[in-house]
Design an enzyme around this catalytic site. Structure first.
Site, mmCIF file in Angstrom:
data_model
loop_
_atom_site.group_PDB
_atom_site.id
_atom_site.type_symbol
_atom_site.label_atom_id
_atom_site.label_comp_id
_atom_site.label_asym_id
_atom_site.label_seq_id
_atom_site.Cartn_x
_atom_site.Cartn_y
_atom_site.Cartn_z
ATOM 1 C CG ASP A 184 -5.509 -3.560 9.778
ATOM 2 O OD1 ASP A 184 -5.926 -4.373 10.726
ATOM 3 O OD2 ASP A 184 -6.054 -3.730 8.811
ATOM 4 C CG ASP B 255 -10.677 -5.230 7.410
ATOM 5 O OD1 ASP B 255 -11.610 -5.622 6.681
ATOM 6 O OD2 ASP B 255 -9.471 -5.272 7.219
ATOM 7 C CE LYS C 268 -6.542 0.417 7.015
ATOM 8 N NZ LYS C 268 -6.850 -0.990 7.260
ATOM 9 C CE LYS D 220 -10.504 -3.342 3.964
ATOM 10 N NZ LYS D 220 -9.590 -4.422 4.423
ATOM 11 N NE ARG E 14 -10.005 -5.258 0.743
ATOM 12 C CZ ARG E 14 -10.759 -6.492 1.224
ATOM 13 N NH1 ARG E 14 -11.833 -6.617 0.712
ATOM 14 N NH2 ARG E 14 -9.798 -7.449 1.632
ATOM 15 C CB SER E 15 -3.676 -4.364 0.086
ATOM 16 O OG SER E 15 -4.172 -5.808 -0.023
ATOM 17 C CD GLU F 68 -3.100 -1.049 2.378
ATOM 18 O OE1 GLU F 68 -3.101 0.012 2.788
ATOM 19 O OE2 GLU F 68 -3.724 -1.895 2.171
HETATM 20 P P1 PGA Z 1 -6.433 -6.017 2.501
HETATM 21 O O1 PGA Z 1 -5.884 -5.484 3.650
HETATM 22 O O2 PGA Z 1 -7.057 -5.229 1.309
HETATM 23 O O3 PGA Z 1 -5.279 -6.696 2.003
HETATM 24 O O4 PGA Z 1 -7.625 -7.195 2.812
HETATM 25 C C1 PGA Z 1 -6.366 -4.243 4.088
HETATM 26 C C2 PGA Z 1 -6.838 -4.472 5.530
HETATM 27 O O5 PGA Z 1 -6.661 -5.376 5.990
HETATM 28 O O6 PGA Z 1 -7.335 -3.306 5.968
HETATM 29 ZN ZN ZN Z 2 -7.597 -4.748 8.097
#
Ligand code: PGA
Ligand code: ZN
Length: 431
Positions: free
Chosen positions: A242, A311, A387, A336, A365-366, A205
């Site tokens: 996180d 999350d 975020k 999300k 997301r990542s 990220e």
């Molecule tokens: P992810 O991680 O998008 O890789 O699931 C983001 C998070 O955990 O907030």
């Molecule tokens: Zn998370």
């Protein structure tokens, strides 16, 4: 009907990690167009909508031709002729078409891109930006940014256990200033890492790759970065984490890789509570694993004036949020859209959080793209926080920059929710 859906186009494009993803374009009778792209997680919760991938040898199984084909064939067939302004009906049609509880047949990625593209088309048809279309005349503010400085966990080859070391400019007087301050902290952190011989590029990220010996070394470095940038830690710029604990814990056991230690739920909780005592941490996400609801509730009860964010644990699911709220587990929902699939279901999760007097953080997301829809959702729905990863790389900056444009359209530097709305200012989470 000018807002009638005439054309649905599916397209395979590429995300920030260089993996395929789904883009959807919706064209209406009015000539209005809406476009959206599906993001992808790397540390996904088990209750999330399925990100449909082809499997097989191509792109390590990550191709999305099945999801794109579903858009072009079944989704296009069912959505043609529908009214783009009736988001609930469109989303109900998508859910019914998929027919599975976890969107595994046509894919959560096909569904989320379609759902968001329809919203964009409807807003375009009405001649207003999406945030305004969603706000429907309500007064809006900009969300307070939560921004990553170091990236760990699944986003950095598990170099350290904790996934995100972030900052929140709690003392900033507006959105623009929050970004200004975070930029200073980010670059100070980079300089400190370079001086210490620890600079090794960036994680998924865009946060610095964490060449630390343990998690608290990262916290110490973050404190120094805030101070070196000229800010008072906690008062002007605070820390948020996180933990993404589902990535290294299950069945009540937590394995800290670097320190080669295994903790039970209570010891894991105590380690985090100790960090809360020693550092100005105002928000902590997924402190314990998604299968440890009792641990999360116990942890939440022992915190004060801290946002405890769910999350993986909540997966943007209204029912999960309601039962977590009843159990006293968490006080903030990460939102999300691709965890649940449609915008209507995402809004239902958001509303469930608001009803429980919880906070909300709309999140990327990542694996991301140039899509900035989530910023419009945060502003239009009135989320107190946003975020989207670090403060570098354009798939992140496109979101922060979209917020600046919205702030300008609102005639200022981006008014934030009142400070007393946040738990760290001893206020309850307000609407
Ligand atoms: P992810 O991680 O998008 O890789 O699931 C983001 C998070 O955990 O907030
Ligand atoms: Zn998370």
């Amino acid at each position: 009907m000018v807002s009638q859906i005439e054309k649905v186009i599916g397209r395979r494009v590429w995300d920030s990690r260089g993996w395929p993803t789904v883009e959807v374009e919706i064209r209406l009778a009015s000539g209005a167009m809406g476009r959206a792209l599906a993001p992808a997680g790397a540390s996904t919760g088990s209750a999330e909508a399925v990100d449909l991938r082809d499997g097989g040898p191509r792109f390590r199984g990550k191709d999305v031709t099945k999801a794109v084909r579903a858009v072009e064939a079944e989704i296009a067939r069912d959505l043609r002729g529908m009214d783009a302004t009736d988001q609930a009906a469109v989303d109900a049609a998508l859910v019914a078409l998929d027919g599975t509880p976890n969107k595994s047949r046509i894919g959560g990625n096909a569904i989320v891109a379609t759902s968001m593209a329809v919203a964009h088309a409807a807003a375009a048809s009405a001649g207003v930006p999406l945030w305004k279309y969603l706000a429907g005349g309500r007064a809006v503010h900009l969300p307070l940014p939560e921004i990553q400085i170091f990236g760990g966990g699944a986003h950095a080859g598990r170099r350290i256990d904790v996934q995100d070391f972030m900052v929140i400019a709690v003392g900033a007087s507006n959105y623009t200033e929050a970004l200004d301050w975070t930029a200073e902290v980010y670059h100070s952190a980079g300089q400190l890492m370079s001086d210490a011989g620890l600079l090794a590029g960036v994680a998924d990220e865009g946060g610095f790759w964490p060449l630390f010996q343990n998690n608290s070394e990262a916290l110490d470095m973050l404190m120094r970065a805030i101070e070196r940038a000229g800010f008072r830690p906690g008062e002007q710029v605070a820390i948020s984490l996180d933990i993404a604990a589902s990535q290294f814990g299950s069945g009540g056991r937590y394995r800290l890789g670097l320190e080669k230690r295994e903790l039970d739920s209570a010891a894991m909780s105590e380690m985090l509570l100790d960090w809360l005592r020693r550092y100005p941490i105002v928000a902590i996400e997924d402190p314990l694993a998604e299968d440890d609801a009792a641990g999360i509730a116990a942890f939440t009860q022992q915190t004060k004036n801290v946002a405890v964010v769910g999350d993986d644990f909540l997966a943007t699911n209204a029912a999960r949020i309601r039962s977590a709220a009843a159990a006293g587990a968490c006080n903030t929902a990460l939102i999300k859209p691709n965890q649940i699939g449609t915008l209507t279901e995402t809004k239902a999760a958001f509303d469930a959080a608001v009803e429980a007097h919880w906070g909300t953080i709309v999140s990327a997301r990542s694996g991301e793209t140039e899509d900035a829809t989530i910023v419009h959702l945060a502003v239009g729905w009135g989320a107190p926080m946003l975020k989207v990863g670090s403060f570098t790389r354009s798939e992140r900056m496109v979101k922060w920059n979209e917020g600046l444009r919205i702030a300008e359209a609102l005639g200022g530097k981006g008014e934030l929710p009142p400070r007393k709305a946040f738990p760290w200012d001893k206020g309850p989470w307000a609407k």
